[in-house]
Design an enzyme around this catalytic site. Structure first.
Site, mmCIF file in Angstrom:
data_model
loop_
_atom_site.group_PDB
_atom_site.id
_atom_site.type_symbol
_atom_site.label_atom_id
_atom_site.label_comp_id
_atom_site.label_asym_id
_atom_site.label_seq_id
_atom_site.Cartn_x
_atom_site.Cartn_y
_atom_site.Cartn_z
ATOM 1 N N SER A 141 0.826 -1.203 0.000
ATOM 2 C CA SER A 141 0.000 0.000 0.000
ATOM 3 C C SER A 141 0.869 1.266 0.000
ATOM 4 O O SER A 141 1.776 1.403 -0.810
ATOM 5 C CB SER A 141 -0.949 -0.053 1.194
ATOM 6 N N ASP A 151 -8.367 -5.867 -5.657
ATOM 7 C CA ASP A 151 -8.107 -4.594 -4.977
ATOM 8 C C ASP A 151 -8.726 -3.444 -5.759
ATOM 9 O O ASP A 151 -8.783 -3.461 -6.989
ATOM 10 C CB ASP A 151 -6.598 -4.373 -4.843
ATOM 11 N N HIS A 201 -6.400 -6.363 -1.541
ATOM 12 C CA HIS A 201 -5.282 -5.506 -1.162
ATOM 13 C C HIS A 201 -4.237 -6.255 -0.346
ATOM 14 O O HIS A 201 -3.052 -5.945 -0.420
ATOM 15 C CB HIS A 201 -5.845 -4.327 -0.349
#
Length: 464
Positions: A167, A379, A439
């Site tokens: 991220s 994601d 994610h």
């Protein structure tokens, strides 16, 4: 719970040492009696303290021609705790209930977790003005920490270091990669940089926000009205970024998330197959609010924490970190609680949050550093569609050849009946498409992720 902890050899007798003073800063360390774990603080600037935790792999293979690697995990947020989230919820040896994790990345490398930037997790500042405001400042602090850990330790120096991020951590990873290289070239850091891996990484905010509307329309989470509203705000962000209005773009980012949440009936930004309340990773972690409380409450702070009932179960990450883990570590100052300063980090970095780091990826590639990009198919926030868009913007001389190549399918172990992903590589650039994952790739596709990490780190121990 105590019995389970003893069963897993969780509470070893700890030792405490004072590292030699380097750069004028103090470094404290402790560890398990058998030496399999070490942890400590480095004062990277006066009154600014980073916490680190190093695990040595029990599967280590001594091979002088192929040294055992160290993997540095950098969490996102900014303000997410690698020592907490990455360690206990994703890739560390024990899960959030202190049970052994079969898919731990410790099977492929030693693992180094750092709560970065300062004021994240167990890291802390004695003066709130010391919280970093840019990715580069965070990278400078991390480089100081690496100097403290590696320069006086010949054993660590023999192991190549792979910086692996998730991220927002990807922005930290590429800036740290360049900062570390500069220090290595100047003779200030004794370290081998093996490569940088960017997992669902926030490298180009512009390309990601532009991808959200079309992606969610294609998978039926937005209709035409929602798509139009999303595109309008995404184009506004694009214009703000072009004009260097980074803080304004961050404000519009939150507005866009809010519009999409409403139009999609609260789609999970980390996995478009489910609603946010049913996220397969966060719904079992508890305490996400406490780690991300600095983020805008309209979206990322809207999730109800599982700890709201006052339970002290280890399903609740803050209770785990501030309870059994704090007790094990022994060196956390009384005034510091895990995540207690988390609300400082994101506001301080709001001016850098939307700043792209594509150029830094290009610089790493140009210097011959191995760069791996991996993305979960499901994601949204760091979508594969957005990652492919910023990849196309690289100025790397071999990009055209890379893009022209076919992908190779990935499977799990010897089972070739189910495709788990695809990979494409050329020279020092690698791209993994991980199917069925959102994610949090290591959690949602642990088997293929573990094999991928073995390939990234060139681990001499490649058994499944």
């Amino acid at each position: 719970m105590v019995a389970a902890m003893e069963k897993n050899s969780f509470l070893f007798l700890s030792f405490l040492v004072l590292f030699p003073l380097l750069h004028g800063y103090t470094a404290f360390a402790a560890g398990t009696d058998d030496g399999s774990e070490q942890w400590g603080y480095v004062e990277v600037r006066p009154k600014a303290h980073l916490f680190w935790w190093l695990y040595k792999s029990p599967d280590r293979v001594e091979d002088p021609s192929n040294p055992w690697p160290i993997l540095l995990w950098l969490q996102g947020g900014p303000g997410g705790s690698g020592v907490g989230f990455g360690n206990f919820l994703e890739i560390g040896p024990l899960d959030g209930n202190l049970q052994p994790r079969n898919s731990t990345w410790l099977r492929k490398a030693d693992l180094l977790f750092v709560d970065s930037p300062v004021a994240t997790g167990f890291s802390y500042v004695e003066d709130e003005s010391l919280v970093v405001t840019t990715d580069d400042e965070a990278a400078t602090d991390l480089t100081t920490l690496l100097k403290e850990l590696f320069n006086g330790n010949e054993t660590l120096q023999k192991s190549p270091l792979y910086i692996v991020a998730e991220s927002y951590g990807g922005k930290f990873a590429v800036t740290l990669g360049l900062s570390a290289l500069k220090a290595i070239e100047a003779g200030e850091l004794k370290l081998q940089l093996g490569g940088v891996a960017l997992g669902d990484s926030w490298i180009s905010p512009e390309d990601f926000v532009l991808s959200w509307g079309p992606l969610l329309k294609d998978v039926s989470r937005l209709d035409g009205n929602g798509l139009n509203s999303s595109n309008r705000l995404a184009l506004q962000i694009q214009q703000q970024l072009a004009e260097g209005q980074y803080k304004e773009a961050t404000e519009t980012f939150f507005e866009l998330e809010n519009v999409i949440s409403i139009s999609s009936n609260d789609v999970d930004f980390y996995n478009f197959m489910v609603d946010y309340a049913n996220d397969p990773v966060l719904s079992t972690s508890g305490g996400w609010n406490e780690v991300m409380m600095g983020r805008d409450p309209r979206y990322l702070g809207a999730k109800k924490s599982l700890s709201s009932n006052g339970s002290s179960s280890t399903d609740d990450l803050p209770s785990l970190m501030n309870g059994p883990i704090r007790e094990k570590l022994k060196i956390i100052p009384e005034s510091v609680s895990w995540g207690g300063q988390g609300n400082l980090v994101f506001p301080a970095m709001a001016g850098d949050f939307m700043r792209p780091r594509i150029n830094e990826v290009d610089e790493l590639l140009a210097k011959g550093i191995n760069v791996t990009i991996y993305n979960g198919q499901l994601d949204v926030i760091c979508s594969t569609k957005g990652a492919e868009a910023w990849l196309d913007k690289l100025k790397w001389g071999d990009l055209k050849t890379f893009l022209s190549l076919d992908r190779t399918p990935l499977y799990c172990g010897n089972d070739e009946t189910t495709t788990k992903g695809f990979v494409k590589s050329y020279k020092n650039l690698f791209f993994y498409w991980i199917l069925g994952a959102g994610h949090f790739v290591p959690v949602e596709q642990p088997c293929v992720s573990l094999e991928m990490v073995g390939n990234i780190t060139r681990s001499p121990n490649l058994h499944s």
